[in-house]
Design an enzyme around this catalytic site. Structure first.
Site, mmCIF file in Angstrom:
data_model
loop_
_atom_site.group_PDB
_atom_site.id
_atom_site.type_symbol
_atom_site.label_atom_id
_atom_site.label_comp_id
_atom_site.label_asym_id
_atom_site.label_seq_id
_atom_site.Cartn_x
_atom_site.Cartn_y
_atom_site.Cartn_z
ATOM 1 C CE1 TYR A 83 -4.029 2.018 0.289
ATOM 2 C CE2 TYR A 83 -2.502 3.484 1.419
ATOM 3 C CZ TYR A 83 -3.709 3.278 0.776
ATOM 4 O OH TYR A 83 -4.580 4.316 0.602
ATOM 5 C CG PHE A 135 -6.139 18.443 -24.053
ATOM 6 C CD1 PHE A 135 -6.248 18.002 -25.351
ATOM 7 C CD2 PHE A 135 -6.529 17.595 -23.027
ATOM 8 C CE1 PHE A 135 -6.729 16.723 -25.639
ATOM 9 C CE2 PHE A 135 -7.008 16.319 -23.297
ATOM 10 C CZ PHE A 135 -7.106 15.876 -24.606
ATOM 11 C CB THR A 136 -10.996 18.333 -23.929
ATOM 12 O OG1 THR A 136 -10.130 17.200 -23.858
ATOM 13 C CG2 THR A 136 -11.308 18.633 -25.389
ATOM 14 C CG ASP A 226 -0.371 18.461 -21.184
ATOM 15 O OD1 ASP A 226 0.231 17.365 -21.183
ATOM 16 O OD2 ASP A 226 -1.575 18.568 -21.453
ATOM 17 C CE LYS A 269 -3.080 11.002 -24.293
ATOM 18 N NZ LYS A 269 -3.921 10.995 -23.087
ATOM 19 N NE ARG A 393 -10.483 16.185 -29.891
ATOM 20 C CZ ARG A 393 -10.341 15.690 -28.655
ATOM 21 N NH1 ARG A 393 -9.153 15.374 -28.176
ATOM 22 N NH2 ARG A 393 -11.371 15.523 -27.881
ATOM 23 C CG PHE A 460 -15.149 15.362 -26.909
ATOM 24 C CD1 PHE A 460 -14.971 16.437 -26.059
ATOM 25 C CD2 PHE A 460 -14.294 14.279 -26.792
ATOM 26 C CE1 PHE A 460 -13.971 16.445 -25.107
ATOM 27 C CE2 PHE A 460 -13.280 14.274 -25.842
ATOM 28 C CZ PHE A 460 -13.131 15.362 -24.991
HETATM 29 N N1 F0G Z 1 -3.115 16.526 -22.004
HETATM 30 C C1 F0G Z 1 -3.065 16.175 -23.301
HETATM 31 C C2 F0G Z 1 -2.247 16.985 -24.254
HETATM 32 C C3 F0G Z 1 -3.775 15.057 -23.750
HETATM 33 O O1 F0G Z 1 -3.726 14.715 -25.035
HETATM 34 C C4 F0G Z 1 -4.559 14.321 -22.820
HETATM 35 C C5 F0G Z 1 -5.348 13.179 -23.248
HETATM 36 C C6 F0G Z 1 -4.573 14.720 -21.483
HETATM 37 C C7 F0G Z 1 -3.836 15.830 -21.117
HETATM 38 C C8 F0G Z 1 -5.395 14.011 -20.440
HETATM 39 O O2 F0G Z 1 -4.816 12.809 -20.132
HETATM 40 O O3 F0G Z 1 -6.535 11.135 -20.857
HETATM 41 O O4 F0G Z 1 -4.648 10.501 -19.364
HETATM 42 O O5 F0G Z 1 -6.481 11.904 -18.502
HETATM 43 N N2 F0G Z 1 -5.626 12.977 -24.455
HETATM 44 C C9 F0G Z 1 -6.340 11.837 -25.000
HETATM 45 C C10 F0G Z 1 -6.444 12.000 -26.466
HETATM 46 C C11 F0G Z 1 -7.636 11.553 -24.328
HETATM 47 O O6 F0G Z 1 -7.093 11.143 -27.087
HETATM 48 O O7 F0G Z 1 -5.879 12.930 -27.028
HETATM 49 P P1 F0G Z 1 -5.683 11.514 -19.685
#
Ligand code: F0G
Length: 468
Positions: A83, A135-136, A226, A269, A393, A460
């Site tokens: 843990y 970013f979303t 990021d 990624k 996108r 989305f």
């Molecule tokens: N920042 C970037 C630039 C990303 O592309 C993503 C995720 C995140 C943060 C968030 O990370 O998904 O691990 O919580 N991008 C995915 C995509 C979802 O398909 O581009 P996460």
């Protein structure tokens, strides 16, 4: 007989190829067009709502979809599932320091876990967070914490045809204006992404980052990096920025990270794992605050929602992700697809990005107004044609303005063909390009969609549509 001098022609050009061979395969399922038409209607024309068993080539995302190496699979067996204080955590922390330069690490369940924690700690209600395009998930966490995001990326990033080599750069003039207008005390940090996802996987240069660093240090503003696709960004610096040809990807990655204060990363990624993220930093005081929130939302600060084995696979993945051979083949494959698609006249975002090829849906479906979701309609049509899954996108991803509640109309209305790392072959890329070309030829028949269900956050992912 006199000896003749024989000149052997030197091959100047040699194809890129993967620095690995395949040890295990996963069968994929091919469907008929009739089956796919039904799957699409059931999924409300949203590729996020398709079942993966109905997908032939899955280019929805490069997130968590990469193939792990034999060394990473072996690392899973070394999980220390304690843990607290698992040795895998200390290995991860050491890998982050060695390859990314940050002193402290908190593992998180994925990238948005790290974004949540840092937004909650640093943002006060009414604060402004500039960034090189949104970013979303990142923007949403900033807004939930009471902040407002302001885009300070260079204008070229919003132009799919501009061939600027560093479309991820921050417009220093725009950043100065934001500081002048709101005052530095309202700006807890600027969020700088490497390989700007929403711009099409476009890099930021070291020169730009250095200039930004100078400006932000003058005003006491932190840089939150990021670094989800930092190694891919480093490749473009190596290829395009003066003075970096002979530097390794690992050296460039370190140099980028050293110009920033804090990092959030989706390890799904670049770092070649199927799940996981990190929040990394150098400031000890901030670390204690972050560790404290990690306990509330993620898990103890030495596992953050991950199993010990996940952290071990991540350490190995980080070391593999900064190898020159790996990244050259990774981006070589993306370029191969881009060249193939471009050769058939389909409008794409230029230059090609690091993690995928982005189709310019606004241009391809000129006859479909943005209110009828051209990029969303195009993703549906590509799936119907071949079983290739891509992602919207554009206006759906952009969402609504948080004050007015109105749709945000982004300049970029794109379809992303995202390439998982080490998963598909060149022949798969050919199938994708052929399908895109076929849909392009039949584009006039595509009418667009209307939205029939809209969730409140990150619409989305779950929105549903009907064909017009
Ligand atoms: N920042 C970037 C630039 C990303 O592309 C993503 C995720 C995140 C943060 C968030 O990370 O998904 O691990 O919580 N991008 C995915 C995509 C979802 O398909 O581009 P996460």
């Amino acid at each position: 007989m006199k000896n003749k001098t024989v000149t052997i022609p030197i091959r100047q050009k040699r194809s890129w190829a993967e620095p690995y061979k395949i040890k295990m395969v996963e069968p994929i399922h091919m469907t008929t067009e009739k089956e796919r038409a039904k799957c699409l209607a059931d999924a409300g024309y949203n590729t996020f709502l398709l079942r993966s068993k109905d997908v032939y080539i899955d280019l929805l995302t490069d997130s968590g979809t990469s193939a792990m190496s034999d060394r990473q699979w072996a690392a899973l067996m070394l999980g220390d599932e304690a843990y607290a204080g698992s040795s895998n955590f200390y290995n991860l922390e050491a890998a982050v320091t060695k390859y990314y330069g940050y002193k402290y690490t908190i593992p998180t369940h994925q990238g948005r876990g790290a974004e949540h924690i840092i937004s909650q700690i640093l943002i006060k209600k009414g604060d402004i967070i500039p960034g090189n395009m949104y970013f979303t998930t990142t923007r949403l966490h900033q807004e939930i914490a009471g902040g407002t995001f302001i885009d300070v990326i260079i204008d070229e990033a919003h132009d799919p045809d501009s061939t600027h080599p560093f479309k991820g750069n921050v417009d220093i003039g725009k950043m100065e204006d934001v500081i002048k207008k709101y005052g530095a005390s309202k700006i807890p940090y600027i969020c700088v992404a490497t390989s700007v996802n929403m711009a099409g996987g476009q890099p930021i240069s070291i020169a730009n980052l250095k200039e930004l660093r100078k400006l932000t240090q003058k005003h006491g503003i932190r840089i939150v990096h990021d670094m989800t696709r930092v190694a891919e960004n480093a490749f473009f610096i190596q290829q395009r920025e003066a003075g970096y040809k002979s530097k390794s990807i690992a050296q460039i990655v370190l140099e980028i990270c050293r110009l920033t204060d804090i990092a959030t990363m989706s390890a799904k990624k670049d770092a070649l794992v199927n799940i996981g993220g990190i929040l990394a930093m150098n400031d000890e005081k901030l670390l204690s605050e972050a560790q404290n929130l990690a306990v509330v939302y993620e898990g103890l600060h030495t596992y953050g929602g991950l199993a010990g084995r996940d952290m071990e696979a991540m350490s190995v993945g980080i070391s593999e992700s900064v190898q020159d051979d790996h990244i050259r083949a990774r981006i070589g494959q993306v370029e191969y697809l881009g060249n193939h698609i471009q050769a058939s006249g389909v409008p794409v975002v230029l230059p090609f990005g690091g993690h995928g090829i982005f189709l310019n849906a606004k241009k391809i479906l000129e006859h479909v107004p943005q209110d009828n979701f051209p990029a969303q309609a195009l993703t549906a049509e590509i799936y119907r044609d071949s079983g290739v899954r891509s992602m919207e996108r554009g206006i759906v991803s952009s969402g609504r303005d948080k004050k007015t509640g109105k749709n945000i109309y982004p300049k970029l209305e794109l379809v992303r063909l995202t390439i998982p790392r080490r998963v598909y072959t060149q022949a798969h890329m050919d199938v994708v390009a052929e399908s895109v070309e076929r849909v392009y030829q039949e584009r006039k028949k595509i009418k667009g969609l209307k939205m029939v269900y809209e969730p409140e956050y990150l619409r989305f992912f779950q929105a549903k549509f009907k064909k017009l």
